[in-house]
Structures are given as structure tokens and as C-alpha cells.
Design a protein around this motif. Structure first.
Motif, short mmCIF file in Angstrom:
data_model
loop_
_atom_site.label_atom_id
_atom_site.label_comp_id
_atom_site.label_asym_id
_atom_site.label_seq_id
_atom_site.Cartn_x
_atom_site.Cartn_y
_atom_site.Cartn_z
N ASP A 1 37.71 -18.71 -62.23
CA ASP A 1 37.48 -19.83 -62.43
C ASP A 1 39.32 -20.07 -62.69
N SER A 2 39.66 -21.45 -61.66
CA SER A 2 40.99 -21.96 -62.29
C SER A 2 40.52 -22.85 -63.56
N SER A 3 41.73 -23.15 -64.40
CA SER A 3 41.26 -23.44 -66.20
C SER A 3 40.78 -24.80 -65.79
N SER A 4 41.68 -25.57 -64.90
CA SER A 4 40.96 -27.22 -64.96
C SER A 4 39.28 -26.77 -64.47
N THR A 5 38.68 -26.01 -63.55
CA THR A 5 37.29 -25.87 -63.56
C THR A 5 36.36 -25.47 -65.42
N VAL A 6 36.82 -24.46 -65.71
CA VAL A 6 36.53 -24.27 -66.90
C VAL A 6 37.11 -25.73 -67.59
N GLU A 7 37.37 -26.40 -67.75
CA GLU A 7 37.60 -27.72 -68.73
C GLU A 7 36.86 -28.53 -68.34
N VAL A 8 37.02 -28.54 -66.83
CA VAL A 8 35.89 -30.28 -66.47
C VAL A 8 34.46 -29.47 -67.00
N VAL A 9 34.15 -28.38 -67.08
CA VAL A 9 33.03 -27.91 -67.15
C VAL A 9 32.92 -27.94 -69.10
N VAL A 10 34.26 -27.57 -69.80
CA VAL A 10 33.88 -27.94 -71.43
C VAL A 10 34.31 -29.12 -71.23
N ASN A 11 34.25 -30.51 -71.03
CA ASN A 11 34.45 -32.06 -71.32
C ASN A 11 32.82 -31.84 -70.38
N ALA A 12 32.49 -31.56 -70.27
CA ALA A 12 31.29 -32.37 -69.39
C ALA A 12 30.28 -31.79 -70.60
N ILE A 13 30.33 -30.91 -71.03
CA ILE A 13 29.16 -29.44 -72.24
C ILE A 13 29.87 -30.81 -73.81
N GLU A 14 30.78 -31.18 -72.99
CA GLU A 14 31.19 -32.01 -74.53
C GLU A 14 30.07 -33.34 -74.68
N ALA A 15 30.28 -34.02 -73.49
CA ALA A 15 30.10 -35.04 -72.97
C ALA A 15 28.54 -35.15 -73.03
N ASN A 16 27.56 -34.08 -73.60
CA ASN A 16 26.48 -34.29 -73.66
C ASN A 16 26.21 -34.01 -75.09
N GLY A 17 27.14 -34.43 -76.10
CA GLY A 17 27.09 -34.06 -77.43
C GLY A 17 26.72 -32.74 -78.02
N TYR A 18 27.43 -31.47 -77.27
CA TYR A 18 27.34 -30.12 -78.20
C TYR A 18 29.08 -30.16 -78.90
N LYS A 19 28.42 -29.26 -79.24
CA LYS A 19 30.30 -28.59 -80.19
C LYS A 19 29.99 -27.56 -79.28
N ILE A 20 31.74 -27.47 -78.17
CA ILE A 20 32.24 -26.34 -77.11
C ILE A 20 32.58 -25.31 -78.40
N LYS A 21 32.30 -24.13 -77.65
CA LYS A 21 33.44 -22.46 -78.36
C LYS A 21 33.21 -22.43 -76.82
N ARG A 22 35.23 -22.20 -76.60
CA ARG A 22 35.11 -21.43 -75.38
C ARG A 22 35.47 -19.86 -75.91
N ILE A 23 34.55 -18.93 -75.44
CA ILE A 23 34.62 -17.35 -75.53
C ILE A 23 35.46 -16.71 -74.68
N GLY A 24 35.01 -17.02 -73.46
CA GLY A 24 36.16 -16.65 -72.44
C GLY A 24 35.24 -15.35 -72.00
N ASN A 25 36.36 -13.99 -71.27
CA ASN A 25 35.33 -13.28 -70.04
C ASN A 25 35.10 -11.86 -71.51
N ILE A 26 34.07 -10.65 -70.98
CA ILE A 26 34.00 -10.03 -71.52
C ILE A 26 33.67 -8.97 -72.25
N LYS A 27 34.86 -9.60 -72.45
CA LYS A 27 36.01 -8.21 -73.47
C LYS A 27 36.47 -9.18 -74.78
N LYS A 28 36.72 -10.57 -74.81
CA LYS A 28 36.34 -11.45 -75.30
C LYS A 28 35.13 -12.28 -76.40
N LEU A 29 34.29 -11.82 -75.91
CA LEU A 29 32.50 -11.82 -75.89
C LEU A 29 32.39 -10.19 -76.75
#
Ligand SMILES: Nc1ncnc2c1ncn2[C@@H]1O[C@H](COP(=O)(O)OP(=O)(O)OP(=O)(O)O)[C@@H](O)[C@H]1O
Ligand SMILES: [Mg+2]
Length: 336
Positions: A29-57
Motif C-alpha cells: 500500500d501507498s502511505s496515502s492508502t494507509v492514512e485514509v484507512v487510519v482516518n476512517a478507523i478514527e472517524a468511527n471513534g476508535y483509537k488507532i495504533k499504527r503497527i506496520g509490517n510483520i517485523k514491527k508486529l
């Protein structure tokens, strides 16, 4: 307030290796897609934690501090790559949105998926597999050999390995294309009969029961009768391809496309969300090309378009996907 973790692979995180094709990071994914998903999750009243890829996980998995993970990670290498993040989440008992490792594995491998479709009576283009050019002649003698055919990598997505050359009209072109797939993508070639006609894609959200959204139709160069044309990596990056929603087709065709898409979703035990690609030939026969349990949520893709078409928002669509996942975990059988 619940916290949603987001696992994803960024195009910019991909380190190109010697011999990689130019579309090696196409699924990421491009960073713009990730940001769109982040904003959408936050718009539903959730707190977001950006984890990233399998290594970060894996670095953080003992102390993730999330209620659920929204997984859009494509993973690295091989036909089980999409299963990498989900299998660790399952191991650590961390709830996550989307299909599990099993479904992701059997659908990313298009041949295994087709075998399941066939066993369930779901129509899919006739096919054969070529693992080495040495056995191509034997294979051709024992299989249908009606040209045109289309040659695809066995386990890629995002139209990787597809160009106008992928539609082959004779044995010479077939050999050339099989060789390219084996040498470039280091995997068997999936050769299918080429279905000339119209193309559709159907988004589905939910589990019990899943909700099938209005059918989306593919238009290339202003035409829905696609002729020799099909969806390729190059088209993805041009304005020749358009998605139409709602599709201007008869009620009967719309109903049977939706029905077959739902059967496909259930056959591979897809959960929370997915997208089914379908072709319909001149005689009106439906063919399931594939199911994507990890469809793109990018703004150019169908989820955004469908949200608008049904009079809701992309944010609400993402909220719905999280809700159905949470409901699944609350109902006692979270793993299927
Ligand atoms: N048997 C077929 N007959 C005609 N066209 C086909 C056939 N198989 C694939 N195509 C064309 O190639 C495109 C990509 O194929 P497919 O959906 O199997 O691959 P993908 O790379 O996994 O797709 P995505 O971009 O959806 O991840 C299809 O959308 C369709 O236009
Ligand atoms: Mg597809």
C-alpha cells in the motif's frame, strides 16, 4: 474507547532484490492508502495504533495494547505470505479483522482456490498448470487447447505479471509467456481459457449473513464489452480503466452475479470482507476468476466507489467491517 491496531506493508518498505520485476511491490500500500484507512478507523471513534509490517508486529507482539487488529498486510514471499500476520495474531490470541491464515492461503494460490470452486460446483475458467517448459508439450497433448488463453502467475495479485502479452493466441505465444512467468516470478504458470465478454467485481461485508453490495462493472476505453481487453498492471496506472457502479445490467444478471459471488465467499470461508472477480461471456455464462479476501481499500478501488453508490461513506464502510469482526469475536466461534 477501543484501540484498533493497523498492520500494513508500505510500498516504500519494500527493498528491491536483484532480478525483481518492476511490479514486485505492486501489492503493497501507498502511505496515502494507509492514512485514509487510519482516518476512517478514527472517524468511527476508535483509537488507532499504527503497527506496520510483520517485523514491527513481532517486535511488539507481547505488549501490543490493542483490542483488535485491522490487518491489510500483504506479507513477504511465497503463497502463504498473506497468512504471515494473521497466523501470529492467532498464535498470540489477538483478535483481528479479516480472513484467517487458512482462507488467505487457499485463495492467494489461484489453483487451490479453483479446485475448491470446482468441488463446490462454482463455475471457473478451464485451466492447466505449467511448472516447467519441459513438460509443456505433454500438458498440451492431454488438455484442452483452445486459444485464446491467458497466462498468469499461480499466486500473485494486483495484476502482477499481466500485460497485453498475457492473452496468447497460439503455442508460440503460450511458450513465451509461460517462460516469462516461471523465470520472472519463480512460480508455476496458471493457463486459463480466455473469457471474452464483460467483467464485474463484487464487494461483500460481514458474516452471518454476509452483505453483498451492488455489482461493479469494469469499463476499458469506454467499453463494457471488453473484447480482447482485460485488467492489467498497466491499466491500473492509467485512466483507460473505469469502475461503474451500479452496473447497467439486467436485474436477473445482477442477481446471479451476486449469488455466485456469495457462494464463492462462503466456499473459501471468507470473513468480514472480500471481493470477488467475475467474467460473463457472450452467452451469459458466469465464470469466477478469483476471490480476494484482502481486497485493496485504496481510494481508487471499489470500496470507496460502492460507499458513494449506496449513499454511505467510506468511513462508515470501514466502521461496518470492524463491527462485524468484533461481533464475530463476541459470538463465541471467532475462528471460523
Ligand atoms: N480467464 C480469464 N479470461 C479473461 N480475462 C481474464 C481471465 N483471468 C484473468 N483475466 C483478466 O485479468 C485480470 C486479473 O486477473 P486476476 O483477477 O486473476 O488476477 P489478480 O492479479 O489477482 O487480480 P487483482 O488485481 O484483482 O488482485 C482480471 O481482472 C481479468 O481482466
Ligand atoms: Mg483480480
Amino acid at each position: 474507547m477501543k484501540t484498533v491496531g493497523l498492520t500494513y506493508d508500505l510500498k516504500t518498505d519494500y527493498v528491491f532484490k536483484d532480478g525483481d520485476p518492476q511490479d514486485a511491490n505492486a501489492e503493497f500500500d501507498s502511505s496515502s492508502t494507509v492514512e485514509v484507512v487510519v482516518n476512517a478507523i478514527e472517524a468511527n471513534g476508535y483509537k488507532i495504533k499504527r503497527i506496520g509490517n510483520i517485523k514491527k508486529l513481532l517486535e511488539e507482539i507481547d505488549n501490543l495494547g490493542v483490542d483488535i487488529v485491522f490487518n491489510i498486510s500483504e506479507g513477504y514471499e511465497g503463497r502463504n505470505r498473506e497468512s504471515q500476520v494473521p497466523i501470529f495474531l492467532e498464535l498470540y490470541n489477538i483478535p483481528f479483522v479479516g480472513s484467517d491464515a487458512l482462507t488467505l492461503g487457499i485463495t492467494l494460490d489461484k489453483i487451490i482456490a479453483k479446485k475448491i470452486f470446482i468441488s463446490e460446483g462454482i463455475n471457473t475458467p478451464k485451466f492447466f498448470e505449467v511448472r516447467s517448459l519441459n513438460n509443456l508439450n505433454t500438458i498440451l497433448n492431454t488438455n484442452h487447447r483452445t486459444f485464446p488463453m491467458i497466462v498468469k502467475p499461480r499466486f500473485e495479485g494486483s495484476s502482477k505479471g499481466l500485460s497485453s502479452n498475457s492473452r496468447v493466441k497460439n503455442e508460440k505465444e503460450l511458450k513465451r509467456q509461460v517462460e516469462l512467468i516461471i523465470n520472472t516470478y519463480k512460480q508455476p504458470a496458471l493457463v486459463e481459457e480466455f473469457i471474452t465478454g464483460q467483467e464485474f467485481t463484487v464487494a461483500i461485508v460481514g458474516n452471518d449473513p454476509p452483505e453483498v453490495f451492488p455489482v461493479v462493472q469494469v469499463e476499458i476505453d469506454g467499453r463494457v464489452e471488453l473484447g480482447e481487453e482485460f485488467y492489467t498492471f498497466a491499466h491500473l496506472h492509467s485512466d483507460r480503466l473505469k469502475y461503474l457502479c451500479p452496473a447497467s445490467i439486467s436485474k436477473e444478471l445482477e442477481a446471479s452475479i451476486k449469488e455466485q459471488a456469495l457462494r464463492t465467499y462462503k466456499a473459501v470461508e471468507c470473513r468480514d470482507f472480500g471481493r470477488v472477480d467475475i467474467r460473463v461471456d457472450k452467452e451469459g455464462q458466469l465464470y469466477i476468476l478469483e476471490i480476494n479476501p484482502l481486497p485493496s481499500l485504496s481510494t481508487e478501488d471499489v470500496f470507496m466507489l460502492i460507499s458513494k453508490a449506496i449513499g454511505t461513506t467510506y468511513e462508515k464502510m470501514v466502521g461496518r467491517i470492524i463491527e462485524v469482526a468484533l461481533k464475530r469475536y463476541n459470538e463465541g466461534c471467532p475462528h471460523v
